[in-house]
Scaffold this motif. Sequence first.
Motif, PDB file in Angstrom:
ATOM      1  N   ASN A 102     -23.207  -6.815   6.041  1.00 18.09           N
ATOM      2  CA  ASN A 102     -21.980  -7.124   6.766  1.00 18.09           C
ATOM      3  C   ASN A 102     -21.996  -6.466   8.141  1.00 18.09           C
ATOM      4  O   ASN A 102     -21.538  -7.043   9.118  1.00 18.09           O
ATOM      5  CB  ASN A 102     -20.755  -6.680   5.984  1.00 18.09           C
ATOM      6  CG  ASN A 102     -20.540  -7.542   4.752  1.00 18.09           C
ATOM      7  OD1 ASN A 102     -20.736  -8.744   4.786  1.00 18.09           O
ATOM      8  ND2 ASN A 102     -20.163  -6.926   3.655  1.00 18.09           N
ATOM      9  N   PHE A 103     -22.520  -5.236   8.186  1.00 18.90           N
ATOM     10  CA  PHE A 103     -22.579  -4.461   9.423  1.00 18.90           C
ATOM     11  C   PHE A 103     -23.914  -3.737   9.492  1.00 18.90           C
ATOM     12  O   PHE A 103     -24.416  -3.266   8.463  1.00 18.90           O
ATOM     13  CB  PHE A 103     -21.453  -3.414   9.475  1.00 18.90           C
ATOM     14  CG  PHE A 103     -20.087  -3.991   9.281  1.00 18.90           C
ATOM     15  CD1 PHE A 103     -19.422  -4.599  10.338  1.00 18.90           C
ATOM     16  CD2 PHE A 103     -19.475  -3.947   8.043  1.00 18.90           C
ATOM     17  CE1 PHE A 103     -18.161  -5.142  10.153  1.00 18.90           C
ATOM     18  CE2 PHE A 103     -18.213  -4.488   7.858  1.00 18.90           C
ATOM     19  CZ  PHE A 103     -17.553  -5.086   8.912  1.00 18.90           C
ATOM     20  N   LEU A 104     -24.481  -3.603  10.679  1.00 18.25           N
ATOM     21  CA  LEU A 104     -25.729  -2.842  10.831  1.00 18.25           C
ATOM     22  C   LEU A 104     -25.552  -1.399  10.376  1.00 18.25           C
ATOM     23  O   LEU A 104     -26.488  -0.777   9.882  1.00 18.25           O
ATOM     24  CB  LEU A 104     -26.204  -2.865  12.283  1.00 18.25           C
ATOM     25  CG  LEU A 104     -26.930  -4.128  12.718  1.00 18.25           C
ATOM     26  CD1 LEU A 104     -27.269  -4.047  14.201  1.00 18.25           C
ATOM     27  CD2 LEU A 104     -28.168  -4.355  11.896  1.00 18.25           C
ATOM     28  N   THR A 105     -24.346  -0.882  10.496  1.00 20.14           N
ATOM     29  CA  THR A 105     -24.084   0.500  10.078  1.00 20.14           C
ATOM     30  C   THR A 105     -24.172   0.675   8.563  1.00 20.14           C
ATOM     31  O   THR A 105     -24.171   1.803   8.079  1.00 20.14           O
ATOM     32  CB  THR A 105     -22.704   0.971  10.585  1.00 20.14           C
ATOM     33  OG1 THR A 105     -21.703   0.048  10.139  1.00 20.14           O
ATOM     34  CG2 THR A 105     -22.688   1.067  12.101  1.00 20.14           C
ATOM     35  N   ASP A 106     -24.245  -0.442   7.822  1.00 22.87           N
ATOM     36  CA  ASP A 106     -24.433  -0.359   6.364  1.00 22.87           C
ATOM     37  C   ASP A 106     -25.831   0.147   6.009  1.00 22.87           C
ATOM     38  O   ASP A 106     -26.064   0.579   4.883  1.00 22.87           O
ATOM     39  CB  ASP A 106     -24.244  -1.732   5.702  1.00 22.87           C
ATOM     40  CG  ASP A 106     -22.813  -2.240   5.771  1.00 22.87           C
ATOM     41  OD1 ASP A 106     -21.897  -1.429   6.027  1.00 22.87           O
ATOM     42  OD2 ASP A 106     -22.618  -3.455   5.570  1.00 22.87           O
ATOM     43  N   PHE A 148     -26.856 -11.101   9.112  1.00 22.94           N
ATOM     44  CA  PHE A 148     -25.475 -10.944   8.709  1.00 22.94           C
ATOM     45  C   PHE A 148     -25.215 -11.851   7.512  1.00 22.94           C
ATOM     46  O   PHE A 148     -26.027 -12.734   7.199  1.00 22.94           O
ATOM     47  CB  PHE A 148     -24.528 -11.252   9.868  1.00 22.94           C
ATOM     48  CG  PHE A 148     -24.543 -10.216  10.955  1.00 22.94           C
ATOM     49  CD1 PHE A 148     -24.273  -8.880  10.676  1.00 22.94           C
ATOM     50  CD2 PHE A 148     -24.828 -10.564  12.265  1.00 22.94           C
ATOM     51  CE1 PHE A 148     -24.283  -7.915  11.674  1.00 22.94           C
ATOM     52  CE2 PHE A 148     -24.836  -9.613  13.281  1.00 22.94           C
ATOM     53  CZ  PHE A 148     -24.567  -8.288  12.975  1.00 22.94           C
ATOM     54  N   SER A 149     -24.097 -11.681   6.849  1.00 21.63           N
ATOM     55  CA  SER A 149     -23.827 -12.379   5.589  1.00 21.63           C
ATOM     56  C   SER A 149     -23.866 -13.903   5.692  1.00 21.63           C
ATOM     57  O   SER A 149     -24.146 -14.573   4.707  1.00 21.63           O
ATOM     58  CB  SER A 149     -22.495 -11.921   4.999  1.00 21.63           C
ATOM     59  OG  SER A 149     -21.461 -12.122   5.927  1.00 21.63           O
ATOM     60  N   ALA A 177     -29.200 -10.373  12.884  1.00 23.82           N
ATOM     61  CA  ALA A 177     -28.383  -9.283  13.408  1.00 23.82           C
ATOM     62  C   ALA A 177     -29.090  -8.531  14.522  1.00 23.82           C
ATOM     63  O   ALA A 177     -28.449  -7.834  15.301  1.00 23.82           O
ATOM     64  CB  ALA A 177     -28.024  -8.319  12.276  1.00 23.82           C
TER      65      ALA A 177
END
Length: 89
Positions: A10-14, A57-58, A63
């Motif tokens: 969902n997010f690169l920070t994941d 991304f989902s 990304a």
Amino acid sequence: MKKEYDTFVNFLTDLKENEEIELSIRDCDTYDARVVKAIISSKPETLPGNDSLLIRFSRGQLATKEPWAIKIIKELGTLIEKQAAKGTG
């Protein structure tokens, strides 16, 4: 020859770089999905003996412009097996 995998976030920070993480990946040649313990890095030169990892991304769009590196430490099973073990499948 390097293998190419992709993963969906969902997010690169994941994503946590340069430490062992559990990650769902898909082989870009066969589209087989599985769960692995791996180390990933946005800087492939810092991870010797790596394969390529496309971050998506989902909804499937890339990304990042460049592939990341992945070094698989251990196979943990298929995505379906992993979901069944957690009771979510």
